[in-house]
Each structure stands twice: as C-alpha cells, then as structure tokens.
Design a protein around this motif. Structure first.
Motif, PDB file in Angstrom:
ATOM      1  N   ASP A 504       0.936  -1.295  -0.058  1.00 51.03           N
ATOM      2  CA  ASP A 504      -0.044  -0.085   0.012  1.00 51.03           C
ATOM      3  C   ASP A 504       0.830   1.215   0.076  1.00 51.03           C
ATOM      4  OD1 ASP A 504      -2.331  -1.462  -0.056  1.00 51.03           O
ATOM      5  OD2 ASP A 504      -2.614  -1.577   1.952  1.00 51.03           O
ATOM      6  N   SER A 509      -1.185  -1.766  -4.622  1.00 48.90           N
ATOM      7  CA  SER A 509      -2.022  -1.703  -3.305  1.00 48.90           C
ATOM      8  C   SER A 509      -2.213  -3.013  -2.994  1.00 48.90           C
ATOM      9  CB  SER A 509      -3.125  -0.984  -3.356  1.00 48.90           C
ATOM     10  OG  SER A 509      -3.893  -1.291  -4.544  1.00 48.90           O
ATOM     11  N   GLU A 513      -7.683  -5.016   4.220  1.00 49.32           N
ATOM     12  CA  GLU A 513      -8.337  -3.595   4.656  1.00 49.32           C
ATOM     13  C   GLU A 513      -7.458  -3.626   5.792  1.00 49.32           C
ATOM     14  OE1 GLU A 513     -12.157  -3.090   5.347  1.00 49.32           O
ATOM     15  OE2 GLU A 513     -12.552  -3.485   3.460  1.00 49.32           O
ATOM     16  N   HIS A 514      -7.083  -2.123   6.295  1.00 50.11           N
ATOM     17  CA  HIS A 514      -6.449  -1.915   7.356  1.00 50.11           C
ATOM     18  C   HIS A 514      -7.401  -1.010   8.469  1.00 50.11           C
ATOM     19  CE1 HIS A 514      -2.605  -2.699   5.266  1.00 50.11           C
ATOM     20  NE2 HIS A 514      -3.239  -1.991   4.404  1.00 50.11           N
ATOM     21  N   PRO A 516      -8.615   1.934  10.902  1.00 50.57           N
ATOM     22  CA  PRO A 516      -8.615   3.450  10.531  1.00 50.57           C
ATOM     23  C   PRO A 516      -7.181   4.158  10.881  1.00 50.57           C
ATOM     24  CG  PRO A 516     -10.778   2.918  11.686  1.00 50.57           C
ATOM     25  CD  PRO A 516      -9.556   1.673  11.796  1.00 50.57           C
ATOM     26  N   THR A 518      -4.095   2.825  11.005  1.00 49.49           N
ATOM     27  CA  THR A 518      -3.053   2.506  10.004  1.00 49.49           C
ATOM     28  C   THR A 518      -3.283   3.088   8.927  1.00 49.49           C
ATOM     29  OG1 THR A 518      -2.920   0.302  11.283  1.00 49.49           O
ATOM     30  CG2 THR A 518      -1.992   0.389   8.976  1.00 49.49           C
ATOM     31  N   GLU A 519      -4.641   3.094   8.152  1.00 52.24           N
ATOM     32  CA  GLU A 519      -4.854   3.757   7.038  1.00 52.24           C
ATOM     33  C   GLU A 519      -4.425   5.158   7.218  1.00 52.24           C
ATOM     34  OE1 GLU A 519      -5.979   2.692   4.554  1.00 52.24           O
ATOM     35  OE2 GLU A 519      -6.996   0.741   4.828  1.00 52.24           O
ATOM     36  N   GLU A 520      -4.887   6.008   8.235  1.00 54.39           N
ATOM     37  CA  GLU A 520      -4.246   7.054   8.332  1.00 54.39           C
ATOM     38  C   GLU A 520      -2.697   7.456   8.299  1.00 54.39           C
ATOM     39  OE1 GLU A 520      -5.960   9.940   8.242  1.00 54.39           O
ATOM     40  OE2 GLU A 520      -4.598  11.434   8.852  1.00 54.39           O
ATOM     41  N   LYS A 523      -1.665   7.137   4.840  1.00 50.42           N
ATOM     42  CA  LYS A 523      -1.949   8.216   3.884  1.00 50.42           C
ATOM     43  C   LYS A 523      -1.027   9.558   4.386  1.00 50.42           C
ATOM     44  CE  LYS A 523      -5.797  11.023   4.518  1.00 50.42           C
ATOM     45  NZ  LYS A 523      -7.061  10.892   5.135  1.00 50.42           N
TER      46      LYS A 523
END
Ligand code: F6P
Length: 532
Positions: A504, A509, A513-514, A516, A518-520, A523
């Motif tokens: 990712d 990618s 799914e990570h 929230p 980890t997603e942040e 990003k």
C-alpha cells in the motif's frame, strides 16, 4: 504449571509470602554455608546467587518443582533430538553443533556428518580467505566482510565479534548491516571497497524482507563499481537453510553455507552463522567457542539438579517471576566488550519464552518470560540504577563480569569491579546515603536480589559457555512454564502485515483492509513521501 506440581507450588507460594518479609543479609547470618550452597563453578564461569532472596528450604522446593515439571527428562529429550518444537514439528539440536563427541548414539548420523561437513567448509573457507588464496572478482585479496542479517542471524555473531575483538587473529574487517533505514549502509560504505568486500546474506529463511532489501542496496552499490552482476554475485555468500532460494538469488553454489531446520535462529551462532567469528578470530578460536559451549552442555546434562548452573539460574528466575512477582530482570555486564549481551539476551529469552499458550494449546494463567533488559554497568549506574535501588518495582539483576583485567588498564578494572560489587552490595543491604542522619529520601531499603556471574577471562571458550548457560536457562524455564521456546509466531504476524502495508505504501496496493489508524498513517506518509 500448578496442576503438575501442586504440592511444591503451594509450598513455594507460602514460602514466598514469608520471604517477602525476610532480609537477604539475615539469611547469611542464619546459614554459614550460604555462599557455597548458592555458588556453582563450571566451564570457566562462577555463578554467585547468594544475594537472591531465598534459602535452602526454598531452593530444595524449587528443585523438586523442576523435577515434577519434568526438567531432567526434557533436558535429555532435547539432547537426544526429540521434537521439542512441536508447533513446527522439529528438534532443536543447537547442542549437536558444538558436540565434539565422535558419535552420539542419540543423534542421527546424517546430522552429525552434515555438521562436520559444514565445519570443514568453514575451515577451508577461512584458510582460503586469510591466506589470500581466495581472491575477489577483480583478483585482489578480500579485506572486508559485510554481514547482512537481523535477529538470530545477526545478534549472536555481532555479540561474539564485539566481545572478542582484542583477540583478532586476522586483518579482515567484519561489518554488520542490520538496520534498514539506509543510513547504516551510508556510514559503512565509506569504509568499504566494493572490489575487496565479500557480502554475506545471513538468513535462515532467505525471505526476511529487511535482510533482502539491505542486500539489494549493497548489490546495487557493488554493481555500480564492478559493472557486472555476475562479478558482484561471486562476492556474495549465503548462510541459509533454503539453498534453493539462495541459488535463485544468484549466489554461486560454492558460496552457500547450510544451516538446518533444527537450528533455531536465535540458537544459531554455533552454526555457519558463526562464519564471521571464524573469519575474524581464526577457525581455532571458533572451535574454542564451540568447546566452551560444549563444556556447559556436558555440565547441564550431567550435573545433579541442585548443583546445575543453568537449572539454578532458571529456577531462580521462576522463583522471582512466579512467586515473588518480578515482571522484569536486568542483565548488566561490567565489561564494555559485552555491550551487545543485553540485546542478545532479549531475543534469546523474550522471543523464546514470551508466550501465553502452553503445550496443550491452552492459555496459561501464570506469568511466563519477564522483560529482559539491561545495559553496560557504568552506563546503568548513571541512568536507570536509581530505580533499581529506590524505585517501587521489584527487579532482580544479573551482573556479568570478567576477572581478568586488561594488563594496560589494571586500575580501571579494579574501579570497574569495585563499582559492580558495590551495586550488588547496596542492592542487598541498602542503607543511608551520605551518613547516619535519618532522611527518607536518602534511604535505600535494600533487599533487592542480584546474582554475579563471573568469567575467569573473557575469551572464546568462556564466552561460549556463557551463551550456552543462558540458552539452557531459557530452556529450563520454558519447561516449567510449559511453553514451546523454539517457535516465534508472534513475530510472523508482523511480517505478514508489513508485506501488505508495504504494497500500500508503494504504487501497487494490497487487498488487505487496515484499521482506521493504520490507514491514516499510510495516508500521511504517502502524502509527504510523494511531495518530498
Ligand atoms: O525476529 C524474528 C526472526 O524470525 C528470528 O527468529 C530470526 O532470528 C530472524 O527473524 C531472522 O530470520 P532469518 O534468519 O530467517 O532472516
């Protein structure tokens, strides 16, 4: 644990509540033989556990407890190549790597002949490199070895190469590349000549991403100078259990040193992973290192349980953790050359015994491995020792010293050991700092246990014995805690997640799914990365 040895467990629990009120110094007064009872000498090592918070009665129960938990049988089972790593259906035969016995009826012959073949290969390789017979791809002698690896494929060789550095017998320089941020290699490459450097990819699995990524940057650096990848690869060596992967990577067949499934990564310094030790200090020194470990093995296998150094060290740890409530213990070497020892012990003990599922696949309801931590003694005294003396935590300590001072620095060594002994004494007896005037801030309650492990001299043999001592201590504790010390599934999950997060972070990618958070993180990093 309790159901296997209910009687001893209950006795020890009762004794522990009693002992929390006793003073170690009074135990010396009560027993004139205390020093002898709690000291063991073997293989160039002396363990003085007399400053631990226990007496003969406790120790007798602890040894009975060990027997009830099956320690003697488990020791024999390990030496005989039994499946002591059931989650991976493997033996753990690091002891076979240092066995000089012409044959051992319990170890399959093919294992011993494999071990001897690899040892001969190491011996020949060292002779070729040191004599200059083995040349680099540009026809010049090899000056540097760059060891690329992490964890068990790094910490052991690094510990030994640092500890023995004054005994080096060859001019070869050994460097270790373990961290991944690239800066480590930036620093190293100024000291290396790509034309005369051999790189060792040290990876049992040959899949560890950190190691392979570092190998990739080293390969690129060499390519840019040697201008031919085949030449570069001829200067690469692999130490691995997966020959196929090393071959596909392009490592020449003769440059592959085998290790085996039955050697755990953190128990592998005795295998070909010890190649840099043999290269730096000579094959004879490497054999002495193995011989030191073998002396400890012989002692571990044959000494009576109450006079058995690894069992004593292990059971004291069990007493401190499971009965007196220690959550951590500190390993504090008073010897700069042992600066890598705390990290080495962290992997050995915490990766082995930091687990909560027992051999019956059931969660345990008692503590397993404490946090192992530590630092060099003088650094410790001026950083965290305050907490050891006056903090609210109960933290036993292992002090490790060498009794042979360097000739040039005799007085330094006197001051060093005076400091170590003073720390152990102050932890035990406590007292008022700066005089007799009562002042609670200056008061040390003492009664904080420690052991002193002294090495006759810090040399290859004694170092081998010291490392083997801690390996066996770890095993003894795993048996009592009923856990498998030879797997490390907790580390693997992180490796799996890292692979998908890496996908990712790069342009591809992952399908994963990570959460929230980890997603942040992904990003934020991508935003800055792409704008930098
Ligand atoms: O740290 C996790 C671990 O799996 C250790 O057990 C091992 O010593 C280290 O990674 C390195 O693994 P490899 O030698 O396979 O690269």
């Amino acid at each position: 644990m309790k159901e296997n040895a209910t009687e001893q467990f209950d006795i020890l629990s009762n004794l522990a509540s009693d002992f929390k009120k006793k003073r170690i110094i009074d135990l010396f007064k009560a027993d004139p033989n205390r020093m002898d009872t709690f000291s063991i000498e073997t293989a160039g090592l002396h363990l003085d556990a007399s400053k631990q918070l226990l007496d003969n009665t406790v120790y007798a129960q602890l040894t009975k407890f060990a027997v009830k938990m099956g320690v003697p049988e488990a020791v024999e089972n390990m030496f005989r190549g039994g499946i002591v790593n059931p989650t991976e259906n493997r033996a753990a035969l690091h002891v076979a790597l240092r066995s000089s016995k012409p044959s051992d009826p319990w170890i399959p012959e093919n294992i011993m002949s494999d071990v001897h073949n690899v040892l001969s290969k190491i011996e020949n390789f060292v002779a070729d490199v040191v004599s200059g017979r083995l040349k680099s791809s540009t026809g010049i002698p090899i000056t540097d070895i760059l060891m690329i690896g992490v964890g068990g494929s790094n910490l052991g060789p690094k510990l030994v190469c640092t500890a023995l550095r004054e005994n080096e017998s060859t001019r070869l320089r050994i460097k270790f590349l373990d961290h991944l941020d690239g800066k480590g290699f930036d620093n190293l490459k100024h000291q290396l000549d790509p034309e005369s450097t051999f790189c060792v990819i040290a990876s049992k699995s040959f899949t560890t991403s950190e190691t392979l990524q570092n190998a990739a940057i080293v390969e690129k650096w060499m390519d840019s100078s040697l201008k031919d990848n085949q030449r570069t690869k001829s200067q690469f060596i692999a130490i691995t259990a997966d020959k196929g992967k090393a071959l596909s990577y392009g490592i020449p067949k003769d440059n592959i040193f085998r290790i085996w499934d039955w050697v755990g990564g953190r128990y592998s310094v005795w295998s070909a992973m010890g190649l840099p030790i043999a290269l730096k200090f000579g094959f004879t020194a490497f054999k002495e290192f193995l011989a030191g470990a073998e002396s400890m093995d012989d002692h571990f296998r044959s000494a009576p349980i109450e006079r058995n150094m690894p069992i004593m060290l292990g059971m004291l740890g069990v007493w401190n953790v499971n009965f007196l409530g220690a959550h951590s213990y500190a390993a504090i070497p008073y010897e700069e050359r042992l600066r890598e020892l705390p990290s080495y012990l962290q992997q050995l003990e915490m990766e082995s015994n930091g687990k909560r599922i027992d051999l019956n696949d059931t969660p345990i309801d008692y503590d397993s491995a404490p946090v192992t931590w530590g630092a060099l003694g003088i650094d410790a005294q001026h950083s965290f020792s305050q907490l050891l003396h006056q903090g609210t935590r109960f933290i036993p300590v292992d002090f490790i010293i060498s009794l042979t001072p360097p000739k040039k620095y005799m007085t330094n060594h006197d001051v060093l050991l005076a400091n170590c002994m003073a720390q152990a004494k102050a932890l035990m007896i406590g007292g008022n700092s700066g005089g007799t005037e009562a002042n609670p801030h200056k008061e040390m309650t003492g009664n904080r246990p420690s052991s002193i492990i002294s090495m006759e001299a810090l040399d290859a043999k004694t170092l081998g014995a010291l490392i083997a001592l801690y390996e066996h201590k770890t095993y003894v504790q795993s048996v009592v805690w009923k856990i498998n010390p030879f797997d490390q599934w907790g580390v693997n999950l992180g490796k799996e997640f890292a692979a998908s997060i890496f996908a990712d972070l790069s342009e591809t990618s992952s399908t994963e799914e990570h959460d929230p958070s980890t997603e942040e993180q992904i990003k934020r990093y991508k935003n800055l990365r792409n704008n930098s």
